[in-house]
Design a protein around this motif. Structure first.
Motif, short mmCIF file in Angstrom:
data_model
loop_
_atom_site.label_atom_id
_atom_site.label_comp_id
_atom_site.label_asym_id
_atom_site.label_seq_id
_atom_site.Cartn_x
_atom_site.Cartn_y
_atom_site.Cartn_z
N UNK A 27 -5.70 63.07 -47.82
CA UNK A 27 -5.70 61.64 -47.82
C UNK A 27 -4.94 60.33 -47.12
N UNK A 28 -4.61 59.79 -46.51
CA UNK A 28 -3.66 59.11 -46.06
C UNK A 28 -3.10 57.80 -46.65
N UNK A 29 -1.24 58.31 -46.72
CA UNK A 29 -0.52 57.38 -47.94
C UNK A 29 1.05 56.48 -47.11
N UNK A 30 0.78 55.95 -47.27
CA UNK A 30 2.28 54.96 -47.11
C UNK A 30 3.54 54.68 -47.66
N UNK A 31 4.47 55.26 -46.96
CA UNK A 31 5.55 55.38 -47.32
C UNK A 31 6.89 54.31 -47.22
N UNK A 32 7.02 53.91 -47.72
CA UNK A 32 7.49 51.97 -47.47
C UNK A 32 9.11 52.06 -47.84
N UNK A 33 10.47 51.96 -47.78
CA UNK A 33 11.10 51.43 -48.09
C UNK A 33 11.63 49.93 -47.59
N UNK A 34 13.12 49.84 -47.59
CA UNK A 34 14.24 48.10 -47.69
C UNK A 34 14.04 48.27 -45.75
N UNK A 35 13.79 49.85 -45.09
CA UNK A 35 14.04 49.75 -43.47
C UNK A 35 12.67 50.05 -42.84
N UNK A 36 11.70 50.67 -43.39
CA UNK A 36 9.87 50.94 -42.62
C UNK A 36 9.10 51.51 -43.04
N UNK A 37 8.81 51.62 -42.58
CA UNK A 37 7.38 52.65 -42.97
C UNK A 37 6.87 53.30 -42.26
N UNK A 38 5.90 54.03 -42.98
CA UNK A 38 5.24 55.41 -42.10
C UNK A 38 3.68 55.71 -42.75
N UNK A 39 2.71 56.26 -41.84
CA UNK A 39 1.41 56.62 -42.94
C UNK A 39 1.12 57.59 -42.53
N UNK A 40 1.31 58.74 -43.19
CA UNK A 40 1.13 59.92 -42.63
C UNK A 40 -0.27 60.48 -43.74
N UNK A 41 -0.41 62.01 -43.55
CA UNK A 41 -1.16 62.52 -44.53
C UNK A 41 -0.38 62.78 -46.13
N UNK A 42 -1.34 63.00 -46.79
CA UNK A 42 -0.65 63.68 -48.38
C UNK A 42 -1.01 65.19 -48.55
N UNK A 43 0.04 65.89 -48.79
CA UNK A 43 -0.19 67.30 -49.46
C UNK A 43 0.07 68.07 -50.35
N UNK A 44 0.07 68.12 -50.77
CA UNK A 44 0.09 68.53 -52.82
C UNK A 44 1.40 70.15 -52.80
N UNK A 45 2.11 69.93 -53.36
CA UNK A 45 2.74 70.77 -53.49
C UNK A 45 3.78 70.63 -54.74
N UNK A 46 3.92 72.41 -54.99
CA UNK A 46 4.34 72.28 -56.43
C UNK A 46 5.40 72.33 -56.40
N UNK A 47 6.62 72.31 -57.04
CA UNK A 47 7.76 72.61 -57.01
C UNK A 47 8.45 70.87 -57.20
N UNK A 48 8.21 70.22 -57.02
CA UNK A 48 8.48 68.90 -56.71
C UNK A 48 7.92 67.82 -58.09
N UNK A 49 9.25 67.21 -57.85
CA UNK A 49 8.84 66.24 -59.38
C UNK A 49 8.06 65.23 -59.29
N UNK A 50 7.98 65.09 -60.20
CA UNK A 50 6.71 63.33 -60.31
C UNK A 50 7.66 62.21 -59.13
N UNK A 51 6.81 61.90 -58.86
CA UNK A 51 7.44 60.59 -58.03
C UNK A 51 8.37 61.35 -57.44
N UNK A 52 8.48 61.85 -56.64
CA UNK A 52 9.42 62.50 -55.75
C UNK A 52 8.73 62.80 -54.97
N UNK A 53 8.78 62.03 -52.87
CA UNK A 53 8.04 62.54 -52.05
C UNK A 53 8.87 62.85 -50.87
#
Length: 99
Positions: A27-53
């Protein structure tokens, strides 16, 4: 060789983050910071903390370094491209809210 492993940019998210967003891998997600945004597909990855991207920086269509802080380390002069605060949300939810 890298294109064979990962042909397009993805936002690597933990299973908990994927569940919290109510999305599925691909599925497509939008990642935004104060400096900009990108839209890209999500990948499920184990080993990352929840709320980390994680977004690889090698793709023009999802230039992750444009989202991060370009401030330089005062000694090594290395930019702070490694991490920053970001908002991750379903891309279709952003479009629905705008309509």
């Amino acid at each position: 060789m890298l294109d064979a492993l990962e042909p397009s940019a993805v936002a690597s998210l933990s299973p908990g983050t994927i569940a919290r967003l109510g999305i599925a891998p691909g599925d497509m997600v939008r990642v935004a910071t104060r400096r900009g945004t990108v839209e890209l597909s999500a990948a499920r990855t184990t080993g990352y903390r929840t709320r980390a991207c994680f977004i690889p920086f090698a793709f023009v269509e999802a230039a992750a370094n444009l989202l991060t802080n370009p401030a330089l380390d005062p000694f090594g002069k290395i930019p702070e491209f490694k991490f920053c605060a970001a908002k991750v949300e379903r891309a279709d939810a952003v479009r629905e809210a705008a309509e």
